[in-house]
Design an enzyme around this catalytic site. Structure first.
Site, PDB file in Angstrom:
ATOM      1  N   HIS A   1       0.844  -1.196   0.000  1.00 36.89           N
ATOM      2  CA  HIS A   1       0.000   0.000   0.000  1.00 36.89           C
ATOM      3  C   HIS A   1       0.876   1.241   0.000  1.00 36.89           C
ATOM      4  O   HIS A   1       1.548   1.525   0.983  1.00 36.89           O
ATOM      5  CB  HIS A   1      -0.925  -0.022   1.223  1.00 36.89           C
ATOM      6  CG  HIS A   1      -1.798   1.181   1.321  1.00 36.89           C
ATOM      7  ND1 HIS A   1      -2.836   1.394   0.465  1.00 36.89           N
ATOM      8  CD2 HIS A   1      -1.778   2.260   2.154  1.00 36.89           C
ATOM      9  CE1 HIS A   1      -3.429   2.548   0.769  1.00 36.89           C
ATOM     10  NE2 HIS A   1      -2.802   3.087   1.787  1.00 36.89           N
TER      11      HIS A   1
ATOM     12  N   ASP B   1       0.984   5.143  -0.163  1.00 35.96           N
ATOM     13  CA  ASP B   1       0.249   6.410  -0.095  1.00 35.96           C
ATOM     14  C   ASP B   1       0.969   7.471  -0.920  1.00 35.96           C
ATOM     15  O   ASP B   1       2.134   7.756  -0.648  1.00 35.96           O
ATOM     16  CB  ASP B   1       0.177   6.902   1.353  1.00 35.96           C
ATOM     17  CG  ASP B   1      -0.691   6.002   2.212  1.00 35.96           C
ATOM     18  OD1 ASP B   1      -1.842   5.753   1.816  1.00 35.96           O
ATOM     19  OD2 ASP B   1      -0.205   5.542   3.273  1.00 35.96           O
TER      20      ASP B   1
ATOM     21  N   ASP C   1      -7.803   1.317   2.197  1.00 35.79           N
ATOM     22  CA  ASP C   1      -7.470   2.307   3.225  1.00 35.79           C
ATOM     23  C   ASP C   1      -8.391   3.531   3.311  1.00 35.79           C
ATOM     24  O   ASP C   1      -8.374   4.221   4.323  1.00 35.79           O
ATOM     25  CB  ASP C   1      -6.008   2.760   3.067  1.00 35.79           C
ATOM     26  CG  ASP C   1      -5.424   3.304   4.368  1.00 35.79           C
ATOM     27  OD1 ASP C   1      -5.971   2.970   5.442  1.00 35.79           O
ATOM     28  OD2 ASP C   1      -4.449   4.065   4.331  1.00 35.79           O
TER      29      ASP C   1
ATOM     30  N   ASP D   1       1.533  -1.254   4.496  1.00 35.51           N
ATOM     31  CA  ASP D   1       1.990   0.016   3.933  1.00 35.51           C
ATOM     32  C   ASP D   1       3.452  -0.085   3.487  1.00 35.51           C
ATOM     33  O   ASP D   1       4.311  -0.497   4.267  1.00 35.51           O
ATOM     34  CB  ASP D   1       1.880   1.134   4.974  1.00 35.51           C
ATOM     35  CG  ASP D   1       0.436   1.429   5.346  1.00 35.51           C
ATOM     36  OD1 ASP D   1      -0.466   0.734   4.816  1.00 35.51           O
ATOM     37  OD2 ASP D   1       0.202   2.327   6.171  1.00 35.51           O
TER      38      ASP D   1
ATOM     39  N   HIS E   1      -6.431   9.451  -0.194  1.00 31.96           N
ATOM     40  CA  HIS E   1      -7.122   9.404   1.097  1.00 31.96           C
ATOM     41  C   HIS E   1      -6.330   9.975   2.276  1.00 31.96           C
ATOM     42  O   HIS E   1      -6.783   9.853   3.419  1.00 31.96           O
ATOM     43  CB  HIS E   1      -7.581   7.972   1.391  1.00 31.96           C
ATOM     44  CG  HIS E   1      -6.458   6.976   1.409  1.00 31.96           C
ATOM     45  ND1 HIS E   1      -6.147   6.213   0.311  1.00 31.96           N
ATOM     46  CD2 HIS E   1      -5.584   6.636   2.361  1.00 31.96           C
ATOM     47  CE1 HIS E   1      -5.119   5.442   0.597  1.00 31.96           C
ATOM     48  NE2 HIS E   1      -4.758   5.681   1.834  1.00 31.96           N
TER      49      HIS E   1
HETATM   50 ZN   LIG Z   1      -3.239   4.821   2.883  1.00 31.69          ZN
END
Ligand SMILES: [Zn+2]
Length: 1143
Positions: free
Chosen positions: A164, A166, A278, A415, A559
């Site tokens: 994941h 971000d 998420d 993550d 997000h």
């Molecule tokens: Zn995230």
């Protein structure tokens, strides 16, 4: 009789004007031609003639448009005149207004209800939210099995490796990329390449495309091979894994389209599965877009733990998610909801995190991460493989009992995982040993493998159809999310409101620029007649600015971005991207407008350092609000250009700042003076500027038009000035204002409620605070609507969790009415164009404004706030409306600006659970009235008591709320928020309050929201005498139907020439559903249709579309339907996407 004559004169005038202007232009052309002939070789005579004819045709069509515009304007006048006379019943002369006004709305109504699936609202009514301890699965229950369940059908495990990433959170997008993401993707090539049984999914195209730009052809080929072999699946294919609460559907689609288009161009693939593990709650608007973009399955994760438990008990964790307004199966998409607390390894293999953590081989002893349950993983060896395999199988079997099929999805990742080679080896080698063991022991009845989501869903569909198992249908949304206890994630609906608003400013700028750029290119091609663009127009550079703008907006939908949940420096990085994009898009907008407006196109010259048109405001930094630049006036006319980015003819009040208290505005084309007003620019609450003044005038703007006005200095005292009344109770006050009349009421006058009115509505405000108290429509309907301001604090005890960027954890005292030691200064202004009441409190300036407009734009009350809570500690500021609308415990708020969702305020839930996201609208209603609040930005909304609606304006919180961010939110700024308040009568088949019925905004609310979200854009031309002649640009003969929104007109990239615009344009139309119980009053000038069939050529006339192909929502070529006719079906509530060429 008298009115008839006025009309006749008007029509006659219009005709003469059109003929004269055509004549004048013909004459000008004749004057130009000999000059050209001089330079032209004789052999080109024919082509010159052709050019002449083209140009004549072009000018003719422009004159047709002028006539059409005047006709539109005339119709508009007739409509408003008729309302004035109160003759709304004699509608025979208005063929465009149906006698039975709201027939079209039934199209949307017919679709309601029907499906007997699960309604999430009913689930909320049912659940006790008791948060019982469920044992090892704390938020669930003990899961049992006999052991022979898989004898017939073995358990089929698909283990899906993921990482994941971000695009910005604790670090900026670029920092993460350098430190982690690029290594993850590099290693992916290496380690998937080593063994064809290994698989991986990847979601964030922003990162993938950045990496792609960095790698060589050999690596690209290797990546393509992995994709083709099914080892690597691009899931969702969005630019980011988007937030689903604050993001507007325009931006949600923008980021999806940007990702999908990239995938089509570079990998030739289209995603089939969604992956959203998420985002902090899930919206059906996102599923609508995914389905429309061609996806058939999806995975979601962050859902309220009590809802998860209920779904697990009912074996409904896999379901068909259907739009609330759809009774067909068309919008259904298969959705898999992860059952446990998180998407990390401890919470995905089964119910017991202490066991599952032992199968996260990245946490082997000696590494940087470990298992908080204190039982570390062990490397799989021949000695322990049996014991380890059985331990894991037990978890798999328990988890499998929560689903209807024996195919099991387990994810493997977290993550920013799989950064180092050692991690790849640890995970893939150890799991392979376990899988091999399962293979060697058929008596265990498990087939396990690495897989992608496509592998899983393929197996699932196979199993479901083989066993004849059907999945339930679910309607509704998954807000508001709680991950544990009473920790509701309703704080992020408001966190960093400055940037939530900047997001929407970029969105509006981007949409306006997309449309004007596409129209400009089409006009240029038509102008030349041979498809060529204008040589001096920087089409390629501008297209790249557009793409960069799309990508900035897309990135911000992440997000942790629009949610306001990133670290301070990351927020600045996002803000800078948004800010630069707005500046760059303005360049595209300015030069597109420049070309379109020039009467003599040969005068077009592009000079980026000295643009011909400038915006009338300046944004100086990423954290600054726009400031209007004062226009220097003289007797020479200054050209002011106004772009109407909406598809509707609109009457708008345009405000610019000028250096003179006397100014005159005329329509440049007709010379008609515009109704205007001069108001003070307040340098301080009680000091008006003596150098700058606000000039406001009423503009009538045809759909998508650029209209030129001339502004000049006027004789002293000739422009009506606003009159001011200033109140401050308890304190004497000096107001400095040399150019305006200011009165200070005394005695009784000072104690009477303040009141403003226009022909549609009257409002009353408190003389003590200036805040709204009551609203009355001209029909006689009166509603108490009190505006209040409140503070929320947070919990105070040392051991209590406190509010932060994600969580709203208010203190037990709840909301406390705002009070200030000093009474506010109140300024009431009255003028012919608008009147308003401004209250200056210490923490906010609040303005209520009424526009004196005949049409529907005069119906709503504009509310604006400037909030500054930088002096506060752990406080949140809320604006509350307290009305006497009898809505019970039900209200409606929008989801992503795409649809309305019913909300039920439940006493069994804590206060913070009753807050919901609101991107653009909320309303309360009873059987006789509806009170709608339309918003220009996203924020949290609640209706804690009947008749109330509260909106959270800003929050300042000193501490982290333990969700990984590691800081509070204390970077508050001077923040603007903007609303329109609309009271409407409901009649006809007035509905019972409540019920799980689907409700839509009224037509007027839709139009008001459209105007609010897409304000007119003002540009000014230089003030020197060398002005080239400008002419209005009016591309459409009339407004689009009231319920059809032009979502976008997006120029697509040239496949042959990357980075350049093609002739193809994505035409996106959203047909809105609207409410049947209130007839729009006053009537808008647009029409609405009772049929789903619409002729695109008629709607967009005189624009013509060539090669119309209906496509998927992200315009992937493979989704194109065969070339189709101009007759198209536009279903209510649905977005239709077409690839077209504009002729
Ligand atoms: Zn995230």
């Amino acid at each position: 009789m008298k009115r008839g004559r006025v009309l006749a004169v008007l029509v006659g005038g219009v005709f003469c004007l059109a003929v004269m202007s055509l004549y004048r232009k013909l004459e000008q052309m004749q004057g130009e031609e000999p000059q050209r002939d001089w330079e032209t070789p004789a052999g080109q005579d024919l082509s010159l003639l052709q050019q002449k004819i083209d140009r004549l045709e072009y000018l003719l069509s422009n004159n047709n448009r002028l006539v059409a515009r005047l006709r539109d304007s005339l119709l508009h006048h007739k409509a408003s005149r008729k309302q004035e006379g109160g003759g709304a019943n004699s509608s025979s002369e208005h063929a465009h207004i149906p006698a039975e006004p709201l027939s079209g709305c039934q199209l949307a109504e017919e679709k309601e209800g029907g499906a007997g699936g699960v309604q999430l609202l009913d689930v909320y009514d049912l659940l006790t939210f008791d948060n019982k301890d469920g044992g090892v699965w704390k938020q669930g229950f003990d899961i049992s099995y006999r052991g022979d369940e898989w004898d017939e059908q073995p358990l089929e495990l698909v283990l899906v490796p993921h990482s994941h990433n971000d695009p910005g959170w604790l670090k900026t997008f670029d920092r993460y990329y350098e430190d982690q993401t690029r290594h993850i993707l590099d290693n992916m090539l290496l380690h998937l390449g080593q063994d064809s049984r290994r698989k991986m999914i990847w979601a964030e195209i922003s990162y993938f495309s950045k990496w792609w730009n960095d790698i060589d052809e050999q690596k690209r080929a290797a990546a393509k091979r992995l994709v083709e072999a099914g080892q690597l699946e691009l899931v969702t294919g969005g630019w980011v894994m988007a937030d689903e609460a604050n993001a507007h559907y325009y931006a949600l689609l923008d980021q999806l389209m940007e990702g999908h288009q990239w995938l089509q161009t570079h990998l030739g693939v289209e995603p089939s599965s969604g992956w959203a593990v998420d985002p902090f709650g899930h919206s059906p608007s996102m599923t609508y877009l995914l389905k429309g973009a061609g996806l058939s399955n999806m995975v979601i994760q962050r859902v309220h733990y009590a809802v998860k438990k209920h779904f697990a008990q009912q074996q409904t964790l896999e379901f068909l998610w259907r739009q609330s307004w759809d009774s067909s199966t068309r919008s259904d998409i298969l959705c898999h909801m992860m059952p446990f607390y998180s998407y990390d390894v401890p919470h995905t293999c089964g119910p017991n995190p202490a066991v599952c953590c032992q199968f996260d081989f990245h946490r082997l002893p000696g590494g940087r991460v470990f298992c908080p349950w204190r039982i570390p993983p062990q490397p799989i060896t021949e000695q322990n493989v049996k014991e380890r395999a059985l331990l894991l199988l037990d978890q798999y079997r328990q988890k499998s009992r929560l689903f209807r099929s024996s195919v099991l999805l387990v994810s493997l990742g977290d993550d920013f995982r799989f950064v180092e080679s050692s991690e790849w080896d640890a995970q893939f080698n150890n799991y392979q040993k376990l899988f091999d063991y399962f293979d060697q022991h058929p008596e265990l009845h498990i087939k396990a493998r690495f897989g992608t989501l496509a592998d899983y869903f393929q197996a699932l569909h196979r199993r479901l159809s083989a066993s004849g198992t059907s999945l339930p249908t679910v309607q509704g949304d998954f807000f508001t999310y709680a991950d544990r206890d009473d920790h509701y994630w309703s704080g992020y609906f408001t966190s960093r409101p400055f940037y939530k608003r900047l997001d929407r400013t970029l969105e509006a700028t981007l949409r306006a620029t997309e449309i004007l750029f596409s129209l400009a290119l089409a006009e240029m091609r038509r102008f030349h007649g041979d498809g060529r663009l204008v040589a001096d127009f920087p089409a390629r550079e501008h297209f790249q600015r557009l793409v960069a703008g799309r990508r900035s907006l897309a990135l911000f939908q992440h997000h942790d971005a629009v949610t306001g949940t990133a670290r301070d420096p990351v927020v600045v990085d996002y803000g800078t991207r948004l800010f630069h994009s707005i500046l760059n898009l303005r360049k595209v907008l300015q030069s597109s407008a420049h070309w379109l407006l020039l009467l003599d196109k040969s005068q077009y010259h592009h000079d980026q350092s000295k643009p011909f048109l400038q915006m009338d405001d300046v944004i100086s930094a990423q954290d600054a609000l726009p400031q209007k630049t004062p226009l220097t006036l003289s007797d020479e006319p200054r050209s002011l250009v106004v772009f109407n980015p909406t598809e509707q003819l609109r009457t708008s009040v345009i405000s610019v700042v000028v250096d003179s208290p006397d100014a005159r505005v005329v329509d440049a084309e007709t010379g008609r003076p515009m109704a205007a007003q001069i108001s003070a620019v307040w340098a301080e609450p009680s000091r008006a500027s003596s150098e700058s003044f606000q000039l406001s005038f009423v503009a009538e703007l045809p759909p998508l038009s650029l209209v030129v006005y001339h502004v000049t200095k006027a004789p002293v005292g000739s422009t009506p000035r606003a009159r001011y009344t200033v109140y401050r109770h308890g304190n004497a006050l000096t107001v400095h204002s040399e150019h305006f009349l200011v009165s200070h009421p005394q005695g009784q006058e000072a104690d009477a409620p303040l009141s403003l009115s226009n022909k549609h509505v009257q409002i009353w405000s408190s003389e003590k605070t200036g805040l709204l108290q009551k609203l009355r429509l001209h029909t006689g309907l009166v509603r108490q609507v009190q505006v209040q301001f409140l503070w929320y604090g947070t919990r105070t005890a040392a051991n209590q969790d406190k509010s932060g960027a994600y969580l709203f954890l208010p203190g037990e005292e709840g909301g406390q009415l705002y009070s200030s030691s000093e009474p506010p200064l109140i300024r009431v202004s009255r003028g012919p164009v608008y009147s308003d009441i401004t209250s200056c409190f210490r923490h906010f300036t609040h303005t209520l404004r009424l526009f004196h407009l005949d049409g529907h734009a005069g119906k709503s009350v504009q509310i604006s706030n400037m909030v500054d809570i930088r002096s506060e500690v752990n406080r949140e500021l809320v604006m509350r409306l307290v009305s006497d609308v009898a809505n019970g415990n039900r209200f409606y708020s929008d989801l992503n600006g795409f649809q309305m969702q019913q909300r039920r305020t439940l006493e069994k839930l804590p206060l913070q659970a009753n807050f919901y996201p609101m991107s653009s609208a909320a309303f309360l209603q009873d059987s006789s009235s509806r009170l709608s609040v339309l918003a220009a930005q996203s924020q949290a909304v609640a209706s804690l008591r009947p008749g109330e609606l509260e909106l959270v304006l800003d929050r300042r919180l000193q501490q982290d709320d333990n969700r990984g961010l590691g800081q509070g939110v204390t970077d508050n700024k001077l923040t603007a928020s903007l609303y329109h308040l609309l009271l409407e009568e409901r009649r006809g088949g007035a509905q019972e309050v409540g019920g799980a019925s689907v409700q839509h905004l009224s037509l007027l609310a839709h139009l008001t929201s459209l105007s609010l979200c897409h304000p007119p854009i003002n540009m000014v031309a230089p003030g020197d005498g060398q002005m080239p002649k400008l002419r209005d640009f009016v591309p459409l003969r009339s407004s689009l139907p009231c319920d059809v929104h032009l979502l976008n007109l997006r120029t697509l990239e040239d496949a042959q020439e990357p980075g350049s615009p093609s002739q193809e344009v994505g035409l996106l139309l959203h047909r809105k559903g609207f409410d049947c119980s209130s007839a729009p009053d006053p009537r808008p000038t647009c029409t609405w249709n009772v049929h789903e069939e619409v002729n695109l050529d008629d709607v967009f006339s005189p624009l013509r579309f060539r090669s119309v192909r209906r496509s998927g929502l992200t315009l992937l070529r493979r989704h194109d339907q065969p070339q189709s006719s101009r007759q198209q079906q536009l279903r209510p509530m649905e977005i239709s996407a077409f690839r077209v060429q504009i002729d």
